[in-house]
Design an enzyme around this catalytic site. Structure first.
Site, PDB file in Angstrom:
ATOM      1  N   TYR A 125      28.706  -4.468 -12.931  1.00  0.00           N
ATOM      2  CA  TYR A 125      28.345  -3.049 -12.918  1.00  0.00           C
ATOM      3  C   TYR A 125      29.133  -2.294 -11.837  1.00  0.00           C
ATOM      4  O   TYR A 125      29.680  -1.221 -12.071  1.00  0.00           O
ATOM      5  CB  TYR A 125      26.836  -2.946 -12.662  1.00  0.00           C
ATOM      6  CG  TYR A 125      26.276  -1.557 -12.563  1.00  0.00           C
ATOM      7  CD1 TYR A 125      26.126  -0.762 -13.693  1.00  0.00           C
ATOM      8  CD2 TYR A 125      25.844  -1.039 -11.344  1.00  0.00           C
ATOM      9  CE1 TYR A 125      25.581   0.500 -13.605  1.00  0.00           C
ATOM     10  CE2 TYR A 125      25.287   0.218 -11.251  1.00  0.00           C
ATOM     11  CZ  TYR A 125      25.157   0.985 -12.375  1.00  0.00           C
ATOM     12  OH  TYR A 125      24.605   2.242 -12.285  1.00  0.00           O
ATOM     13  N   LYS A 133      31.872   0.676 -12.085  1.00  0.00           N
ATOM     14  CA  LYS A 133      31.704   1.986 -11.445  1.00  0.00           C
ATOM     15  C   LYS A 133      32.919   2.362 -10.604  1.00  0.00           C
ATOM     16  O   LYS A 133      33.339   3.524 -10.598  1.00  0.00           O
ATOM     17  CB  LYS A 133      30.421   2.015 -10.596  1.00  0.00           C
ATOM     18  CG  LYS A 133      29.138   2.027 -11.421  1.00  0.00           C
ATOM     19  CD  LYS A 133      29.069   3.248 -12.322  1.00  0.00           C
ATOM     20  CE  LYS A 133      27.782   3.352 -13.107  1.00  0.00           C
ATOM     21  NZ  LYS A 133      27.817   4.404 -14.133  1.00  0.00           N
ATOM     22  N   ASP A 189      21.816   9.645 -28.038  1.00  0.00           N
ATOM     23  CA  ASP A 189      21.400   8.319 -27.576  1.00  0.00           C
ATOM     24  C   ASP A 189      21.678   7.321 -28.687  1.00  0.00           C
ATOM     25  O   ASP A 189      21.715   7.693 -29.862  1.00  0.00           O
ATOM     26  CB  ASP A 189      19.901   8.310 -27.221  1.00  0.00           C
ATOM     27  CG  ASP A 189      19.552   7.152 -26.294  1.00  0.00           C
ATOM     28  OD1 ASP A 189      19.384   7.406 -25.084  1.00  0.00           O
ATOM     29  OD2 ASP A 189      19.477   5.999 -26.759  1.00  0.00           O
ATOM     30  N   ILE A 190      21.857   6.073 -28.301  1.00  0.00           N
ATOM     31  CA  ILE A 190      22.083   5.035 -29.313  1.00  0.00           C
ATOM     32  C   ILE A 190      20.796   4.762 -30.097  1.00  0.00           C
ATOM     33  O   ILE A 190      20.837   4.320 -31.241  1.00  0.00           O
ATOM     34  CB  ILE A 190      22.627   3.748 -28.649  1.00  0.00           C
ATOM     35  CG1 ILE A 190      23.174   2.792 -29.698  1.00  0.00           C
ATOM     36  CG2 ILE A 190      21.573   3.073 -27.759  1.00  0.00           C
ATOM     37  CD1 ILE A 190      24.015   1.670 -29.122  1.00  0.00           C
ATOM     38  N   ARG A 191      19.647   5.058 -29.447  1.00  0.00           N
ATOM     39  CA  ARG A 191      18.361   4.864 -30.141  1.00  0.00           C
ATOM     40  C   ARG A 191      17.918   6.172 -30.783  1.00  0.00           C
ATOM     41  O   ARG A 191      18.320   7.242 -30.339  1.00  0.00           O
ATOM     42  CB  ARG A 191      17.270   4.435 -29.142  1.00  0.00           C
ATOM     43  CG  ARG A 191      17.536   3.131 -28.457  1.00  0.00           C
ATOM     44  CD  ARG A 191      16.781   3.055 -27.142  1.00  0.00           C
ATOM     45  NE  ARG A 191      17.223   4.114 -26.223  1.00  0.00           N
ATOM     46  CZ  ARG A 191      16.752   4.300 -25.013  1.00  0.00           C
ATOM     47  NH1 ARG A 191      15.804   3.526 -24.551  1.00  0.00           N
ATOM     48  NH2 ARG A 191      17.213   5.280 -24.236  1.00  0.00           N
TER      49      ARG A 191
HETATM   50  N1  SER Z   1      19.982   2.060 -10.270  1.00  0.00           N
HETATM   51  C1  SER Z   1      21.128   1.296 -10.603  1.00  0.00           C
HETATM   52  C2  SER Z   1      20.833  -0.147 -10.692  1.00  0.00           C
HETATM   53  O1  SER Z   1      19.948  -0.610  -9.999  1.00  0.00           O
HETATM   54  C3  SER Z   1      22.196   1.500  -9.587  1.00  0.00           C
HETATM   55  O2  SER Z   1      23.006   2.525  -9.949  1.00  0.00           O
HETATM   56  O3  SER Z   1      21.503  -0.815 -11.405  1.00  0.00           O
END
Ligand code: SER
Length: 305
Positions: free
Chosen positions: A120, A124, A14-16
């Site tokens: 996002y 993906k 993890d980064i943390r």
């Molecule tokens: N759970 C994620 C989000 O809400 C979706 O992959 O960004």
């Protein structure tokens, strides 16, 4: 995974600095955008598999799109390059976020339109294609799952659109009330974390030859709106009160996603089956959140005395 494969065989990263992960077995502090360190670490531990989870989630990514691109895409290509170099098995999750407003909303097919409107989601879709590329071009055993919103008592909400669900359970236990940033009637696919972990393991153990849709499979346990969580919570906390104060960014994201996924390919190709429905999830979440609060309180008391 440590229970199944042995403590020393699972290297957490993890980064943390995660005290708990370090106490439970081998742990490395790692930034996925540092490809050199990723490669050196993988070689030092002689790993045979990478489970690449690090990402900036949907709502947070909208506040920092360039950083999200960097972490989500550079991180992924670094991990894929290590997989290629060492010929590793590779898993990375996709998401319901890989779909957009032009995708069919009900029974969203495995193979369908993917024109997401979030950074996002774009990350993906790119990730799904990249994983296909590394499989077809280099023969790397890449595998993936399009996760729905994941509900976990172990991690606090981290910038996802579906995270309101986790938040609601915590507020139900602590305050008996919650203000939802997602509107009534907005349905999304969800799943309890134990089912998500089982699904990763089951997919990774599956016969590679059977995986036609390897990058990446629709899966879901239940399709719900905020008021469905509230109803389930009221079976245990009858006075629980749900109000709404809509966050437009999150609401737009949620509305652009499917209402319910068709999971037939995952069932047929590697036997996916969720164990937790909404009621079972709620019962377990409320109990675990309560335990977490008791532990936290006694830790605080210990510190102050
Ligand atoms: N759970 C994620 C989000 O809400 C979706 O992959 O960004």
């Amino acid at each position: 995974m440590r229970k199944i494969y042995g403590i020393s065989n699972v290297i957490a990263a993890d980064i943390r600095e995660l005290k708990e992960a370090r106490e439970n077995g081998p742990f490395e502090r790692l930034d996925v955008t540092d490809g050199m360190k990723l490669s050196v670490t993988a070689k030092r531990h002689n790993v045979d598999t990478i489970i690449h989870l690090a990402a900036i989630l949907s709502a947070k990514a909208e506040t920092m799109p360039l950083k999200a691109w960097h972490v989500n895409m550079v991180g992924l290509i670094n991990a894929l390059e290590v997989a290629k170099e060492m010929n590793l098995q590779f898993f990375t999750p996709s998401s319901i976020g890989a779909f957009g407003p032009s995708t069919p909303k009900e029974d969203t097919p495995q193979v369908t339109v993917q024109r997401p409107i979030t950074m996002y989601g774009i990350n993906k879709v790119t990730a799904e294609l990249l994983c296909d590329y590394y499989f077809n071009r280099y023969g790397i055993d890449t595998r993936g799952i399009r996760f729905p919103g994941l509900i976990s008592h172990a991690t606090t909400p981290g910038g996802g659109t579906s995270d309101y669900a986790v938040d609601m359970y915590y507020h139900a236990v602590i305050k008996k009330a919650y203000i939802s940033c997602i509107a009534e009637g907005t349905r999304m696919d969800m799943m309890y974390m134990p089912d998500a972990l089982d699904a990763i393991i089951q997919l990774m153990e599956a016969d590679s030859k059977k995986l036609v849709n390897r990058n990446s499979y629709n899966i879901s346990a239940f399709s719900v709106a905020p008021e469905d969580f509230a109803k389930a919570i009221r079976k245990y906390i009858p006075e629980f009160k749900l109000d709404y104060q809509i966050d437009l960014v999150r609401q737009n994201i949620a509305e652009s996603w499917p209402d319910s996924l068709d999971c037939t390919a995952a069932k047929e190709e590697w036997g996916f089956q969720a164990k937790y429905d909404l009621d079972k999830t709620t019962e377990d979440m409320l109990r675990k959140v309560e335990e977490n609060m008791v532990n936290k309180n006694s830790e605080m008391k210990g510190k102050s005395s």
